[in-house]
Design a protein around this motif. Structure first.
Motif, PDB file in Angstrom:
ATOM      1  N   GLU A 187       0.976  -1.886  -0.395  1.00  0.00           N
ATOM      2  CA  GLU A 187       0.420   0.015   0.164  1.00  0.00           C
ATOM      3  C   GLU A 187       0.970   0.852   0.131  1.00  0.00           C
ATOM      4  O   GLU A 187       1.774   1.641   1.143  1.00  0.00           O
ATOM      5  CB  GLU A 187      -0.867  -0.124   0.920  1.00  0.00           C
ATOM      6  N   GLN A 188       0.309   2.097  -0.738  1.00  0.00           N
ATOM      7  CA  GLN A 188       1.608   3.501  -1.319  1.00  0.00           C
ATOM      8  C   GLN A 188       1.584   4.381   0.167  1.00  0.00           C
ATOM      9  O   GLN A 188       2.415   5.102   0.755  1.00  0.00           O
ATOM     10  CB  GLN A 188       1.153   4.218  -2.532  1.00  0.00           C
ATOM     11  N   HIS A 220      -6.419   5.546   5.394  1.00  0.00           N
ATOM     12  CA  HIS A 220      -5.788   6.386   4.509  1.00  0.00           C
ATOM     13  C   HIS A 220      -7.541   6.982   3.922  1.00  0.00           C
ATOM     14  O   HIS A 220      -8.023   6.180   4.188  1.00  0.00           O
ATOM     15  CB  HIS A 220      -4.603   6.700   3.432  1.00  0.00           C
ATOM     16  N   SER A 254     -12.097   3.286  -0.394  1.00  0.00           N
ATOM     17  CA  SER A 254     -12.687   2.266   0.639  1.00  0.00           C
ATOM     18  C   SER A 254     -12.699   2.994   2.031  1.00  0.00           C
ATOM     19  O   SER A 254     -13.489   2.145   2.757  1.00  0.00           O
ATOM     20  CB  SER A 254     -11.563   1.318   1.006  1.00  0.00           C
ATOM     21  N   ARG A 301     -21.400   1.841   4.230  1.00  0.00           N
ATOM     22  CA  ARG A 301     -21.433   1.497   2.859  1.00  0.00           C
ATOM     23  C   ARG A 301     -23.050   0.490   2.210  1.00  0.00           C
ATOM     24  O   ARG A 301     -23.102   0.113   3.678  1.00  0.00           O
ATOM     25  CB  ARG A 301     -20.584   0.839   1.642  1.00  0.00           C
ATOM     26  N   ILE A 302     -23.840   0.830   1.585  1.00  0.00           N
ATOM     27  CA  ILE A 302     -24.406   0.042   1.621  1.00  0.00           C
ATOM     28  C   ILE A 302     -24.175  -1.295   0.534  1.00  0.00           C
ATOM     29  O   ILE A 302     -23.089  -1.455   0.346  1.00  0.00           O
ATOM     30  CB  ILE A 302     -25.968   0.199   0.545  1.00  0.00           C
ATOM     31  N   VAL A 347       4.351   1.186  -5.386  1.00  0.00           N
ATOM     32  CA  VAL A 347       4.474   0.576  -5.953  1.00  0.00           C
ATOM     33  C   VAL A 347       5.583   1.909  -7.963  1.00  0.00           C
ATOM     34  O   VAL A 347       4.610   2.258  -7.555  1.00  0.00           O
ATOM     35  CB  VAL A 347       4.075  -0.228  -6.343  1.00  0.00           C
ATOM     36  N   CYS A 383     -14.346  11.798  -1.401  1.00  0.00           N
ATOM     37  CA  CYS A 383     -14.264   9.573  -2.114  1.00  0.00           C
ATOM     38  C   CYS A 383     -14.179  10.164  -3.057  1.00  0.00           C
ATOM     39  O   CYS A 383     -14.827  10.784  -4.622  1.00  0.00           O
ATOM     40  CB  CYS A 383     -15.259   9.187  -1.586  1.00  0.00           C
ATOM     41  N   LYS A 442     -20.163  -3.829  -1.143  1.00  0.00           N
ATOM     42  CA  LYS A 442     -21.010  -4.983  -1.009  1.00  0.00           C
ATOM     43  C   LYS A 442     -20.271  -6.055  -1.327  1.00  0.00           C
ATOM     44  O   LYS A 442     -20.129  -7.434  -1.324  1.00  0.00           O
ATOM     45  CB  LYS A 442     -21.984  -5.067  -1.007  1.00  0.00           C
TER      46      LYS A 442
HETATM   47  C1  LIG Z   1     -18.198   8.119  -1.691  1.00  0.00           C
HETATM   48  C2  LIG Z   1     -18.625   6.571  -2.012  1.00  0.00           C
HETATM   49  C3  LIG Z   1     -19.737   5.747  -1.553  1.00  0.00           C
HETATM   50  C4  LIG Z   1     -20.165   4.644  -2.014  1.00  0.00           C
HETATM   51  N1  LIG Z   1     -21.348   3.179  -1.769  1.00  0.00           N
HETATM   52  C5  LIG Z   1     -20.932   2.545  -1.572  1.00  0.00           C
HETATM   53  C6  LIG Z   1     -22.396   1.141  -1.527  1.00  0.00           C
HETATM   54  O1  LIG Z   1     -23.383   2.319  -0.735  1.00  0.00           O
HETATM   55  N2  LIG Z   1     -22.157  -0.144  -1.458  1.00  0.00           N
HETATM   56  C7  LIG Z   1     -21.180  -0.013  -2.319  1.00  0.00           C
HETATM   57  O2  LIG Z   1     -20.884  -1.781  -2.265  1.00  0.00           O
HETATM   58  N3  LIG Z   1     -20.309   0.716  -2.359  1.00  0.00           N
HETATM   59  C8  LIG Z   1     -19.767   1.877  -2.327  1.00  0.00           C
HETATM   60  N4  LIG Z   1     -18.513   2.679  -3.350  1.00  0.00           N
HETATM   61  C9  LIG Z   1     -17.948   1.882  -3.715  1.00  0.00           C
HETATM   62  C10 LIG Z   1     -16.787   0.698  -2.788  1.00  0.00           C
HETATM   63  O3  LIG Z   1     -16.364   1.629  -1.878  1.00  0.00           O
HETATM   64  C11 LIG Z   1     -15.543   0.251  -4.008  1.00  0.00           C
HETATM   65  O4  LIG Z   1     -16.083   0.059  -5.478  1.00  0.00           O
HETATM   66  C12 LIG Z   1     -14.420  -0.081  -3.170  1.00  0.00           C
HETATM   67  O5  LIG Z   1     -13.991   0.804  -2.075  1.00  0.00           O
HETATM   68  C13 LIG Z   1     -13.179   0.521  -4.482  1.00  0.00           C
HETATM   69  O6  LIG Z   1     -12.159  -0.193  -3.360  1.00  0.00           O
HETATM   70  P1  LIG Z   1     -10.510  -0.238  -4.172  1.00  0.00           P
HETATM   71  O7  LIG Z   1      -9.867  -1.333  -3.269  1.00  0.00           O
HETATM   72  O8  LIG Z   1     -10.909  -0.478  -5.819  1.00  0.00           O
HETATM   73  O9  LIG Z   1     -10.286   0.865  -4.470  1.00  0.00           O
HETATM   74  P2  LIG Z   1      -9.906   1.566  -3.400  1.00  0.00           P
HETATM   75  O10 LIG Z   1     -10.073   2.281  -2.148  1.00  0.00           O
HETATM   76  O11 LIG Z   1      -9.413   3.171  -3.500  1.00  0.00           O
HETATM   77  O12 LIG Z   1      -8.402   1.180  -2.935  1.00  0.00           O
HETATM   78  C14 LIG Z   1      -6.547   1.326  -3.856  1.00  0.00           C
HETATM   79  C15 LIG Z   1      -5.527   1.245  -3.222  1.00  0.00           C
HETATM   80  O13 LIG Z   1      -4.609   1.570  -4.367  1.00  0.00           O
HETATM   81  C16 LIG Z   1      -3.498   1.740  -3.434  1.00  0.00           C
HETATM   82  N5  LIG Z   1      -2.068   2.569  -4.568  1.00  0.00           N
HETATM   83  C17 LIG Z   1      -2.689   2.717  -5.235  1.00  0.00           C
HETATM   84  N6  LIG Z   1      -1.160   2.754  -6.435  1.00  0.00           N
HETATM   85  C18 LIG Z   1      -0.373   2.174  -5.991  1.00  0.00           C
HETATM   86  C19 LIG Z   1       0.985   1.924  -5.625  1.00  0.00           C
HETATM   87  N7  LIG Z   1       1.304   2.432  -7.403  1.00  0.00           N
HETATM   88  N8  LIG Z   1       2.231   1.436  -4.942  1.00  0.00           N
HETATM   89  C20 LIG Z   1       1.205   1.006  -3.668  1.00  0.00           C
HETATM   90  N9  LIG Z   1      -0.486   1.408  -3.331  1.00  0.00           N
HETATM   91  C21 LIG Z   1      -1.276   1.995  -4.796  1.00  0.00           C
HETATM   92  C22 LIG Z   1      -4.321   2.897  -3.305  1.00  0.00           C
HETATM   93  O14 LIG Z   1      -3.739   3.896  -2.035  1.00  0.00           O
HETATM   94  C23 LIG Z   1      -5.466   2.444  -2.357  1.00  0.00           C
HETATM   95  O15 LIG Z   1      -5.410   2.737  -1.148  1.00  0.00           O
HETATM   96  C24 LIG Z   1     -19.349   3.257  -2.311  1.00  0.00           C
HETATM   97  C25 LIG Z   1     -17.910   4.311  -2.904  1.00  0.00           C
HETATM   98  C26 LIG Z   1     -17.373   6.082  -2.747  1.00  0.00           C
HETATM   99  C27 LIG Z   1     -16.631   6.690  -3.048  1.00  0.00           C
END
Ligand SMILES: Cc1cc2nc3c(=O)[nH]c(=O)nc-3n(C[C@H](O)[C@H](O)[C@H](O)COP(=O)(O)OP(=O)(O)OC[C@H]3O[C@@H](n4cnc5c(N)ncnc54)[C@H](O)[C@@H]3O)c2cc1C
Ligand SMILES: O=C(O)[C@@H]1CCCC=N1
Length: 393
Positions: A41-42, A47, A52, A57-58, A179, A322, A355
């Motif tokens: 994790e960067q 954070h 996330s 979240r729903i 990374v 977000c 979810k």
């Molecule tokens: C306001 C909002 C409301 C939402 N509501 C819902 C809901 O009600 N129900 C639902 O199911 N979903 C909901 N979502 C969607 C859900 O939260 C996201 O789909 C999910 O959190 C995506 O997760 P992720 O791990 O793909 O991304 P992220 O949480 O962004 O994780 C990616 C990670 O990769 C790391 N990273 C990136 N580049 C590098 C690198 N070069 N080196 C090391 N680390 C790196 C980042 O720092 C980050 O921590 C909502 C989202 C938002 C923003």
């Protein structure tokens, strides 16, 4: 995991880049299967720069697209399992109400999937809605359908629980390590701000940074990163729209983008209501004011609140931020890199992936160990994007 003072291993079965909910669940499933796994994790954890973070979240079975309703059956079970392992409450059942004109085709698809999958639900006319949910005014005579199984996931707590679970299974989680380079091959070499590591396979779950990591690997996905205003609205009578008053989550099918809400819980007296879209933004500059006039999302929300939710003050009391990472069809990307089959990509969760993360993590784990995935992967393939340059494929 290396004990304090012990040198770290630099060769793993699998490296996962990105410790948001998707990468954390992928790493958790890998470690549970005994794979020696490194999660990078960067940023220092926890954070609030990705997608996330936040308290809620729903979670719902209700989807207009059947493939998600199908996956949710397993997802609920995996959330329950994590709750038991963590000894922490991660989910509160509140129900969900989908609101729309009853002739709306998307609304009808919601009704169909709920019925086909035997999800406990109820249909409401505008009149019966008023009786059951006095806080909601069906301003244009909307109908409603409920999903009684739906509720709220405690997001921050859930993310911590899955990362703790990963560590308990022997996984190594290294935060504050960005990374900076990926060298593909039978053995993949990953360079970070803190060192270099090798693995037999790599999973990239980098949220809004996905394309930045994929560019040097010759791939750019059609992803749009959006800054989302997370708005909280004050109850005129504290608790009237709260979980204890049995106010449900809701999803209003609106054109061009939906509006959704969660009962007051995390911030006493404040109801979370958001627009399911935002302004294009680079995650590195999320809070920089946009050059072009931004979407009037808060105005749209104000209008919605004053028409449909008369017990709320129609001006947001708190606005947090977000990121969404959207694909053109809002289906996820869960696939292998078209050229490097031991590099797996999870991206484009389009604002609805939390979810489903327990199942997404399982599918990414299955892809990375070379197993047949448990669900049809057709909606999630990279090849569905016809505009990708053929060289990338
Ligand atoms: C306001 C909002 C409301 C939402 N509501 C819902 C809901 O009600 N129900 C639902 O199911 N979903 C909901 N979502 C969607 C859900 O939260 C996201 O789909 C999910 O959190 C995506 O997760 P992720 O791990 O793909 O991304 P992220 O949480 O962004 O994780 C990616 C990670 O990769 C790391 N990273 C990136 N580049 C590098 C690198 N070069 N080196 C090391 N680390 C790196 C980042 O720092 C980050 O921590 C909502 C989202 C938002 C923003
Ligand atoms: O995924 C969810 O349930 C929420 C509400 C609907 C729009 C996106 N996120």
């Amino acid at each position: 995991m290396a004990a304090a003072g012990e040198p770290h291993s630099s060769f793993y079965d699998t490296i996962v880049v990105g410790a948001g909910i998707q990468g954390s669940f992928t790493a958790y499933h890998l470690a549970k299967r005994g794979r020696d796994t490194l999660l990078l994790e960067q940023f220092p954890l926890p954070h609030s720069r990705g997608s996330s973070h936040g308290q809620s979240r729903i979670i719902r079975h209700a989807y207009a697209q059947e493939h998600y309703t199908q996956m949710m059956a397993e997802s609920y079970g995996l959330w329950e399992q994590l709750e038991a392992e963590a000894g922490a409450l991660l989910y509160r059942q509140t129900g969900l109400l989908v609101l729309a004109a009853n002739t709306n085709p998307e609304f009808q698809r919601f009704c169909q999937t709920l019925a086909q999958h035997h999800i406990p639900s109820e249909l409401f006319t505008a009149e019966s809605l008023r009786g059951r949910f006095p806080g909601i005014r069906p301003y244009c005579g909307e109908a409603g359908v409920s999903d009684r199984t739906a509720g709220v996931l405690y997001a921050d707590r859930a993310l911590r629980a899955v990362q703790d679970g990963f560590r308990r299974c022997g996984g190594a989680l290294r935060d504050s390590e960005q990374v900076t380079d990926i060298q593909p091959g039978v053995v993949v070499t990953v360079t970070t701000s803190g060192g270099a590591y090798q693995a037999k396979s790599l999973v990239i779950t980098a949220g809004p940074w996905a394309n930045k990591l994929l560019a040097p690997l010759g791939l750019q996905l059609p992803l749009q990163t959006l800054r989302i205003n997370v708005c909280y609205w004050k109850e005129k009578v504290p608790g009237a729209y709260g979980v204890s008053a049995h106010f449900p989550c809701f999803l209003a099918i609106c054109d061009p983008h939906h509006i959704y809400g969660l009962p007051s819980n995390e911030y006493p007296g404040l109801v979370k209501i958001c627009y399911h879209s935002g302004s294009p933004a680079d995650p590195e500059e999320r809070d920089r004011p946009p050059e072009a006039p931004s979407l009037p999302d808060i105005q749209v929300l104000q209008d919605f609140v004053s028409k449909y939710l008369p017990g709320l003050v129609p001006e947001p009391a708190v606005v947090e931020h977000c990121m969404y990472t959207n694909t053109p069809d809002e289906d996820f990307v869960l696939d292998r890199h078209p050229k490097f089959s031991n590099i797996v990509i999870g991206a484009g969760f389009s604002g609805h992936g939390f979810k489903l993360a327990p199942v997404v993590g399982k599918l990414l784990c299955q892809l990375s160990v070379g197993e047949e995935p448990s669900y049809t992967m057709e909606p999630f393939g990279i090849r569905r994007f016809p505009a990708l340059p053929p060289a990338a494929l």
